[in-house]
Design an enzyme around this catalytic site. Structure first.
Site, mmCIF file in Angstrom:
data_model
loop_
_atom_site.group_PDB
_atom_site.id
_atom_site.type_symbol
_atom_site.label_atom_id
_atom_site.label_comp_id
_atom_site.label_asym_id
_atom_site.label_seq_id
_atom_site.Cartn_x
_atom_site.Cartn_y
_atom_site.Cartn_z
ATOM 1 N N GLY A 7 11.037 -0.639 4.179
ATOM 2 C CA GLY A 7 9.932 0.317 4.180
ATOM 3 C C GLY A 7 9.140 0.186 2.898
ATOM 4 O O GLY A 7 9.711 0.194 1.804
ATOM 5 N N HIS A 10 4.713 4.293 -0.299
ATOM 6 C CA HIS A 10 4.608 4.702 -1.707
ATOM 7 C C HIS A 10 5.917 4.511 -2.473
ATOM 8 O O HIS A 10 5.935 3.901 -3.534
ATOM 9 C CB HIS A 10 4.126 6.149 -1.802
ATOM 10 C CG HIS A 10 2.811 6.331 -1.123
ATOM 11 N ND1 HIS A 10 1.729 5.556 -1.437
ATOM 12 C CD2 HIS A 10 2.416 7.152 -0.123
ATOM 13 C CE1 HIS A 10 0.713 5.901 -0.674
ATOM 14 N NE2 HIS A 10 1.105 6.872 0.139
ATOM 15 N N CYS A 42 -3.401 10.922 2.153
ATOM 16 C CA CYS A 42 -4.134 12.078 1.620
ATOM 17 C C CYS A 42 -5.638 11.893 1.740
ATOM 18 O O CYS A 42 -6.396 12.855 1.646
ATOM 19 C CB CYS A 42 -3.757 12.323 0.169
ATOM 20 S SG CYS A 42 -3.993 10.863 -0.828
ATOM 21 N N GLY A 112 10.816 6.596 4.545
ATOM 22 C CA GLY A 112 9.764 7.596 4.722
ATOM 23 C C GLY A 112 10.025 8.620 5.810
ATOM 24 O O GLY A 112 11.173 8.940 6.142
ATOM 25 N N SER A 113 8.929 9.120 6.367
ATOM 26 C CA SER A 113 9.016 10.218 7.347
ATOM 27 C C SER A 113 8.095 9.920 8.529
ATOM 28 O O SER A 113 7.257 9.014 8.470
ATOM 29 C CB SER A 113 8.564 11.517 6.688
ATOM 30 O OG SER A 113 7.244 11.371 6.206
ATOM 31 N N ALA A 277 18.031 5.129 -2.552
ATOM 32 C CA ALA A 277 16.994 5.590 -1.620
ATOM 33 C C ALA A 277 15.999 6.469 -2.360
ATOM 34 O O ALA A 277 16.315 7.065 -3.389
ATOM 35 C CB ALA A 277 17.628 6.367 -0.465
ATOM 36 N N ALA A 278 14.776 6.533 -1.816
ATOM 37 C CA ALA A 278 13.723 7.332 -2.469
ATOM 38 C C ALA A 278 12.665 7.748 -1.462
ATOM 39 O O ALA A 278 12.517 7.138 -0.407
ATOM 40 C CB ALA A 278 13.058 6.503 -3.578
ATOM 41 N N GLY A 327 -1.799 20.870 -4.643
ATOM 42 C CA GLY A 327 -3.152 21.422 -4.781
ATOM 43 C C GLY A 327 -3.975 21.102 -3.552
ATOM 44 O O GLY A 327 -3.661 20.170 -2.810
HETATM 45 C C1 LIG Z 1 -2.401 13.324 6.145
HETATM 46 C C2 LIG Z 1 -1.469 13.381 4.975
HETATM 47 C C3 LIG Z 1 -1.906 13.850 3.747
HETATM 48 C C4 LIG Z 1 -1.044 13.904 2.660
HETATM 49 N N1 LIG Z 1 -1.515 14.366 1.459
HETATM 50 C C5 LIG Z 1 -0.698 14.381 0.384
HETATM 51 C C6 LIG Z 1 -1.177 14.797 -0.895
HETATM 52 O O1 LIG Z 1 -2.355 15.164 -1.056
HETATM 53 N N2 LIG Z 1 -0.302 14.802 -1.928
HETATM 54 C C7 LIG Z 1 0.995 14.389 -1.802
HETATM 55 O O2 LIG Z 1 1.744 14.377 -2.787
HETATM 56 N N3 LIG Z 1 1.477 13.969 -0.598
HETATM 57 C C8 LIG Z 1 0.669 13.957 0.483
HETATM 58 N N4 LIG Z 1 1.151 13.532 1.693
HETATM 59 C C9 LIG Z 1 2.563 13.111 1.817
HETATM 60 C C10 LIG Z 1 2.733 11.643 1.436
HETATM 61 O O3 LIG Z 1 1.853 10.839 2.159
HETATM 62 C C11 LIG Z 1 4.159 11.206 1.693
HETATM 63 O O4 LIG Z 1 5.000 12.030 0.941
HETATM 64 C C12 LIG Z 1 4.357 9.755 1.301
HETATM 65 O O5 LIG Z 1 3.692 8.926 2.206
HETATM 66 C C13 LIG Z 1 5.824 9.358 1.280
HETATM 67 O O6 LIG Z 1 5.940 8.033 0.934
HETATM 68 P P1 LIG Z 1 7.221 7.192 1.362
HETATM 69 O O7 LIG Z 1 7.000 5.814 0.860
HETATM 70 O O8 LIG Z 1 8.460 7.900 0.961
HETATM 71 O O9 LIG Z 1 7.252 7.227 2.963
HETATM 72 P P2 LIG Z 1 6.213 6.770 4.073
HETATM 73 O O10 LIG Z 1 4.826 6.907 3.585
HETATM 74 O O11 LIG Z 1 6.603 7.500 5.303
HETATM 75 O O12 LIG Z 1 6.521 5.221 4.247
HETATM 76 C C14 LIG Z 1 7.704 4.734 4.793
HETATM 77 C C15 LIG Z 1 7.496 3.291 5.228
HETATM 78 O O13 LIG Z 1 8.709 2.788 5.781
HETATM 79 C C16 LIG Z 1 8.425 1.981 6.915
HETATM 80 N N5 LIG Z 1 9.623 1.939 7.761
HETATM 81 C C17 LIG Z 1 10.268 3.004 8.289
HETATM 82 N N6 LIG Z 1 11.355 2.596 9.001
HETATM 83 C C18 LIG Z 1 11.411 1.243 8.901
HETATM 84 C C19 LIG Z 1 12.293 0.251 9.407
HETATM 85 N N7 LIG Z 1 13.358 0.568 10.138
HETATM 86 N N8 LIG Z 1 12.015 -1.046 9.115
HETATM 87 C C20 LIG Z 1 10.938 -1.385 8.357
HETATM 88 N N9 LIG Z 1 10.078 -0.484 7.855
HETATM 89 C C21 LIG Z 1 10.298 0.816 8.112
HETATM 90 C C22 LIG Z 1 7.239 2.689 7.547
HETATM 91 O O14 LIG Z 1 6.499 1.838 8.395
HETATM 92 C C23 LIG Z 1 6.441 3.153 6.325
HETATM 93 O O15 LIG Z 1 5.498 2.195 5.915
HETATM 94 C C24 LIG Z 1 0.297 13.470 2.804
HETATM 95 C C25 LIG Z 1 0.748 12.994 4.033
HETATM 96 C C26 LIG Z 1 -0.121 12.942 5.119
HETATM 97 C C27 LIG Z 1 0.379 12.404 6.419
#
Ligand SMILES: Cc1cc2nc3c(=O)[nH]c(=O)nc-3n(C[C@H](O)[C@H](O)[C@H](O)COP(=O)(O)OP(=O)(O)OC[C@H]3O[C@@H](n4cnc5c(N)ncnc54)[C@H](O)[C@@H]3O)c2cc1C
Length: 444
Positions: A7, A10, A42, A112-113, A277-278, A327
């Protein structure tokens, strides 16, 4: 040392870029099931309202950017299974469906989620969409071109931002939520009342305190949203009900909360050996309540991803937890919150909760312009520790909540905050900071 990263948005991007810097000799292999990395969701609402001209601007890295750093970046590769004992991953190439196996010395889970999608009758109809990634962004922007009636379901931050964006684009916009207030998890009613009033003035229809039951369609496309109280014409529906950790493939293999969030220690280590994990797939330590919660935010994701690199070989730099500081800008209102709202403190903790509100102009009235600010402080009446705060103004005073976040993280009391040193300069503020005033008021 071979590091596999599953994954890469971010948390994953922060982890790999920093691991490469800390350990240039390491072999890093990324498996990402999507075809892009680092998309800032975002900015989706901002690209609907055209503040951001195209969603392509919402990336800060790319598969090529990682390859240039020497990171093997396998896009469109989904990890299907993990053998934590033999340190192996099973991966599917989503382009040719080939299955391959790979081995690791260290494994990083940044999965991620994914949006929560309840089972609604009619949920399979066209034009009922999610809002999480780049593909969703393109779909929403495309479909909204011809849509007249847009229904956003879920009035958290994301739903609220989308409702504003659709209204700016001239759509008949309805925002539905089961709760009686918008943004009820992040703000108390003194703040949501003001935000709701501005939405109503701008013509966004708030349909609160009702649950969506089903969708009806015409020619395979959604045409109506039916709740337990009402029904609404709709040709585009966006589901913003919340998020769940993307951890189905780890079920019964690693320690998780019942909702699937991976348990990690303060060095990002999971219960499996050499696996860290993160980000949104994990629980976080929530300082205001001194417990662990699921708070999916990009801020937590990049911080935790960076900490993985620091702690990859041995524990070096501790995660300090979060206050869930956030915010939002709604029309001309700048709003921010940190820690517990009064309502959340009363419903989710045993603290003896107190609160105080201050209303004041943010800078002296002798200045050519000034605006009112409202700040609320939530605290524990027994030990006077600060638990949370919220601010709203037409001027951007949101940084006050970042300051308060530090106050909460360091377990400061009202007495300490009341006399903490903050600068004064008439362009920016008054001799007594709003934070000092609120704390002084609370200990009167
Ligand atoms: C519309 C929107 C607005 C937001 N605005 C804000 C904001 O203003 N401020 C803020 O702090 N946060 C905001 N967030 C939250 C923020 O986007 C998430 O907290 C952030 O994306 C988390 O990052 P992550 O890398 O942990 O997970 P994710 O962004 O969920 O990325 C996980 C990645 O893992 C990949 N993956 C999953 N399972 C597998 C697998 N089995 N094999 C290979 N790849 C896999 C996915 O394809 C994905 O690319 C917002 C979210 C949304 C949806």
């Amino acid at each position: 040392m071979k590091v596999i990263v599953v994954g890469c948005t971010h948390a994953g991007t922060a982890a790999v870029v920093n691991i490469k810097e800390e350990y240039p000799e390491s072999e890093i292999v990324v498996y990402e099931k999507n075809d892009n990395i680092s998309f800032l969701s975002c900015g989706i609402a901002l690209s609907i309202s055209k503040v951001v001209t195209e969603p392509e601007k919402l990336f800060y890295n790319s598969p090529k950017g990682l390859e240039d750093l020497g990171i093997k970046t396998n896009m469109k590769h989904e990890v299907l299974d993990i053998d934590f004992i033999n340190k192996k991953v099973k991966v599917k190439n989503l382009i040719d469906n080939e299955i391959l196996e790979d081995t690791y010395d260290k494994l990083i889970l940044t999965l991620g989620s994914w949006p929560i999608v309840p089972k609604f009758e009619g949920g399979e109809l066209e034009n009922i969409v999610l809002c999480k990634n780049y593909d969703h962004a393109k779909t929403i922007i495309n479909k909204s071109k011809d849509a007249k009636n847009v229904v956003v379901i879920g009035a958290g931050y994301i739903g609220v931002e989308l409702a504003e964006a659709f209204k700016i684009q001239g759509k008949n916009t309805i925002l539905i939520d089961a709760e009686d207030r918008i943004m009820s998890k992040y703000l108390d009613s003194e703040f949501t009342d003001i935000a709701e009033q501005i939405f109503t003035e701008k013509g966004v229809r708030l349909e609160l305190g009702q649950k969506v039951e089903k969708f009806e369609g015409k020619d395979g496309k959604v045409s109506k949203v039916i709740t337990d109280k009402n029904e609404f014409e709709s040709d585009l529906v966006v589901l913003c009900i919340g998020f769940k950790p993307n951890t189905q493939l780890l079920k019964d293999k690693i320690d998780m909360l019942p909702n699937g969030a991976i348990m990690i220690d303060e060095y990002m280590r999971t219960s499996a050996k050499d696996v860290l994990a993160a980000g949104d797939c994990c629980v976080v330590k929530y300082n205001p309540a001194n417990d662990t919660r699921y708070i999916p935010l990009a801020t937590n994701a990049v911080r935790m991803g960076t900490l993985i690199a620091k702690n990859l070989i041995e524990p070096k730099l501790k995660y300090l937890g979060t206050q869930g500081t956030s915010g939002i800008k709604i029309y001309d209102l700048s709003i921010a919150s940190t820690g517990l709202t009064e309502e959340m403190a009363n419903t989710t903790t045993k603290f003896n909760v107190g609160s105080v509100m201050v209303k004041d102009n943010y800078r002296p009235e002798f200045m050519p312009t000034f605006e009112e600010a409202i700040l609320k402080l939530v605290f524990d009446k027994d030990n006077h520790k600060i638990l949370g705060g919220q601010i709203i103004s037409k001027i951007d005073l949101t940084q006050f909540m970042n300051t308060l976040s530090v106050v909460i993280q360091n377990e400061m009391t009202l007495e300490e905050l009341a006399v903490t040193d903050f600068f004064f300069q008439p362009h920016f503020n008054k001799p007594w900071s709003l934070l000092n005033i609120a704390a002084l008021e609370a200990i009167k």
